[in-house]
Design a protein around this motif. Structure first.
Motif, PDB file in Angstrom:
ATOM      1  N   GLY A 269       0.772  -1.240   0.000  1.00 20.80           N
ATOM      2  CA  GLY A 269       0.000   0.000   0.000  1.00 20.80           C
ATOM      3  C   GLY A 269       0.795   1.277   0.000  1.00 20.80           C
ATOM      4  N   SER A 270       2.120   1.180   0.037  1.00 22.01           N
ATOM      5  CA  SER A 270       2.936   2.387   0.127  1.00 22.01           C
ATOM      6  C   SER A 270       2.823   3.259  -1.118  1.00 22.01           C
ATOM      7  CB  SER A 270       4.401   2.017   0.376  1.00 22.01           C
ATOM      8  OG  SER A 270       4.856   1.069  -0.566  1.00 22.01           O
ATOM      9  N   SER A 271       2.498   2.668  -2.265  1.00 17.89           N
ATOM     10  CA  SER A 271       2.381   3.453  -3.505  1.00 17.89           C
ATOM     11  C   SER A 271       1.288   4.508  -3.395  1.00 17.89           C
ATOM     12  CB  SER A 271       2.090   2.532  -4.690  1.00 17.89           C
ATOM     13  OG  SER A 271       3.170   1.664  -4.931  1.00 17.89           O
ATOM     14  N   SER A 272       0.182   4.173  -2.718  1.00 18.60           N
ATOM     15  CA  SER A 272      -0.919   5.132  -2.554  1.00 18.60           C
ATOM     16  C   SER A 272      -0.486   6.322  -1.710  1.00 18.60           C
ATOM     17  CB  SER A 272      -2.123   4.443  -1.901  1.00 18.60           C
ATOM     18  OG  SER A 272      -2.603   3.396  -2.710  1.00 18.60           O
ATOM     19  N   ALA A 273       0.288   6.058  -0.662  1.00 24.29           N
ATOM     20  CA  ALA A 273       0.772   7.141   0.194  1.00 24.29           C
ATOM     21  C   ALA A 273       1.749   8.027  -0.566  1.00 24.29           C
ATOM     22  CB  ALA A 273       1.439   6.557   1.442  1.00 24.29           C
ATOM     23  N   ILE A 274       2.623   7.424  -1.375  1.00 25.31           N
ATOM     24  CA  ILE A 274       3.582   8.188  -2.172  1.00 25.31           C
ATOM     25  C   ILE A 274       2.848   9.055  -3.194  1.00 25.31           C
ATOM     26  CG2 ILE A 274       5.451   8.000  -3.869  1.00 25.31           C
ATOM     27  CD1 ILE A 274       6.331   5.441  -2.382  1.00 25.31           C
ATOM     28  N   GLN A 275       1.802   8.516  -3.797  1.00 26.08           N
ATOM     29  CA  GLN A 275       1.024   9.272  -4.776  1.00 26.08           C
ATOM     30  C   GLN A 275       0.402  10.513  -4.140  1.00 26.08           C
ATOM     31  OE1 GLN A 275      -2.356   7.186  -6.416  1.00 26.08           O
ATOM     32  NE2 GLN A 275      -2.315   8.383  -8.289  1.00 26.08           N
ATOM     33  N   ALA A 276      -0.039  10.410  -2.904  1.00 28.94           N
ATOM     34  CA  ALA A 276      -0.709  11.525  -2.239  1.00 28.94           C
ATOM     35  C   ALA A 276       0.257  12.632  -1.830  1.00 28.94           C
ATOM     36  CB  ALA A 276      -1.463  11.020  -1.003  1.00 28.94           C
ATOM     37  N   ALA A 277       1.451  12.269  -1.371  1.00 27.40           N
ATOM     38  CA  ALA A 277       2.351  13.268  -0.785  1.00 27.40           C
ATOM     39  C   ALA A 277       3.661  13.452  -1.526  1.00 27.40           C
ATOM     40  CB  ALA A 277       2.650  12.900   0.668  1.00 27.40           C
ATOM     41  N   GLY A 278       4.004  12.551  -2.444  1.00 24.18           N
ATOM     42  CA  GLY A 278       5.316  12.634  -3.065  1.00 24.18           C
ATOM     43  C   GLY A 278       6.396  12.304  -2.037  1.00 24.18           C
ATOM     44  N   PRO A 279       7.597  12.860  -2.188  1.00 23.61           N
ATOM     45  CA  PRO A 279       8.687  12.555  -1.240  1.00 23.61           C
ATOM     46  C   PRO A 279       8.354  12.921   0.209  1.00 23.61           C
ATOM     47  CG  PRO A 279       9.565  13.560  -3.224  1.00 23.61           C
ATOM     48  CD  PRO A 279       8.065  13.670  -3.319  1.00 23.61           C
TER      49      PRO A 279
END
Length: 442
Positions: free
Chosen positions: A33-43
């Protein structure tokens, strides 16, 4: 078969609780699920993981303080909440945690079916869910020690996989620094729109997935009644929360974002773990991570049956009549086998739901986990705040806890406005029924 002594047996050792809390913080949210978090906030997702980790630490630290001052072992979430917020809110916390966790358990089983379907496409999803239901029921019914040992080794496997990823990731980062130079080699995450491409709003939106990832760490509060020495085990598990957050979330996120662009990570369907292992040339990396994710999901279900059966037992303990009295009976091993069987039975209902709804079942039910985690954290935090004021604790503990409560309210607001209305209404119905179902007479 039954035991008239209505006290759960202390079968879990300190190492079990430490590894349970560790495994609870390393679930499918990290692996898949980390991809969804990265999509929302970027780095800046790194900040989301740090902030949510601090919130979790404050909540669990409060639980630890309450446990240290208890004269008798507490039972369920209500054992932590009731002395400070009242029996109704203790009952409310237990039932909300139970109801939403059951939904999560069914969703995780549906997710396991999807991953297994990759290897055996000819087998229907509901058959996989059935197999998971039978296996978890057997493990949890046999004994608490068997459950604890199973979770111990599953958690250890997850830890070893993350450590392997960190070692490989740092190797690639060193090679990158060698070729690009120190400054350029360590600033790749800022090359695609900056560190905060979506601003502060992106950080709070990412925290919805981060909270999902951290869900399960509150299991510490449930284990109190079955730990041999809770005043040693619980604080030890709590002290390592932030170090585990940094080691198993922040460092992997840093490596992902330095080795791949955040746009690529947010768009790809592959787990970042698969990408790292593929980059290293490990054979069958996709199958290896697929297996780890399946075990991580199974670990969540196993823990949920344990946690929900103890929450259910806490709710019905002392019932004088009806189904509550039936569920409150313990076995000769002093385990709540009827509560375990009932909770596992809901998982069998998931077999039917999986047959009816197929892959849509996961999307329908998984969204509720952020609600249950937030509500549970809020109730535990409120209990600790009352405890701090009642016992005259240090001012800094009160201030930090109140600030943390405000942060949780902001996250809750973002959760409501970003989730489908159906999931929000489901959570509200669960909360309403949990609140009005309280009865002192049982």
């Amino acid at each position: 078969m039954e035991n008239n002594q209505q006290t759960l047996k202390s079968s879990m050792k300190t190492r079990h609780v430490v590894m349970l809390s560790l495994g609870g913080a390393i679930g499918a949210g990290l692996f898949a699920g980390s991809s969804s978090a990265i999509q929302a906030a970027g780095p800046s997702v790194i900040l989301a993981y740090l902030l949510a980790g601090l919130v979790l630490f404050v909540v669990i630290y409060g639980v630890g303080q309450i446990v240290l001052h208890q004269k008798t072992k507490s039972l369920g979430m209500s054992g932590i909440v009731s002395p400070y917020l009242g029996e109704r809110f203790g009952h409310f916390t237990d039932w909300v945690y139970w109801a939403d966790s059951m939904a999560v358990m069914v969703a995780e089983a549906a997710a396991i079916a999807q991953f297994l379907h990759v290897w055996w496409p000819q087998v229907p999803n509901w058959a996989f869910v059935l197999g998971v239901a039978i296996l978890t029921l057997g493990i949890n019914l046999y004994s608490v020690r068997v459950f604890a040992e199973t979770e111990y080794w599953l958690a250890l496997l997850k830890v070893l996989v993350v450590i392997l990823l960190i070692v490989i990731g740092f190797w690639f980062l060193m090679v990158q620094v060698f070729h690009l130079g120190f400054q350029s080699g360590l600033s790749q995450m800022n090359q695609h729109g900056g560190f905060m491409p979506n601003g502060y709003k992106g950080i709070f939106n990412a925290m919805l997935m981060v909270i999902y990832s951290y869900g399960g760490s509150e299991l510490i509060a449930i284990t109190v009644s079955e730990v041999e020495n809770p005043k040693e085990a619980i604080p030890k598990a709590i002290r390592g929360v932030m170090s585990r957050i940094i080691a198993f979330y922040v460092i992997p996120m840093f490596l992902f974002l330095e080795l791949f662009s955040w746009q690529f990570l947010s768009a790809t369907k592959a787990s970042p773990f698969v990408l790292i292992f593929d980059k290293f040339g490990i054979p069958f990396a996709g199958d290896l991570i697929n297996l780890v994710i399946i075990l991580a999901l199974f670990s969540v279900i196993n823990s949920m049956i344990y946690a929900t059966s103890r929450s259910l037992y806490a709710c019905v303990q002392g019932s004088k009549h009806g189904f509550g009295r039936y569920l409150s009976k313990l076995s000769r091993r002093q385990a709540p086998v009827r509560a375990i069987a009932f909770c596992a039975g809901v998982l069998f209902i998931g077999v039917v739901l999986s047959y009816i709804f197929g892959n849509a079942l996961f999307d329908i039910m998984a969204g509720s986990i952020s609600y249950t985690v937030l509500i549970t954290w809020m109730m535990l935090l409120l209990a600790s705040i009352v405890f701090y004021f009642r016992e005259g604790m240090a001012v800094w503990k009160k201030i930090v806890s109140l600030i943390t409560l405000v942060i949780l309210l902001v996250i809750a607001y973002n959760l409501v406005i970003s989730n489908p209305i159906g999931i929000t209404l489901f959570a509200l119905v669960v909360c309403f029924l949990s609140f009005i179902s309280f009865s002192k007479s049982k």
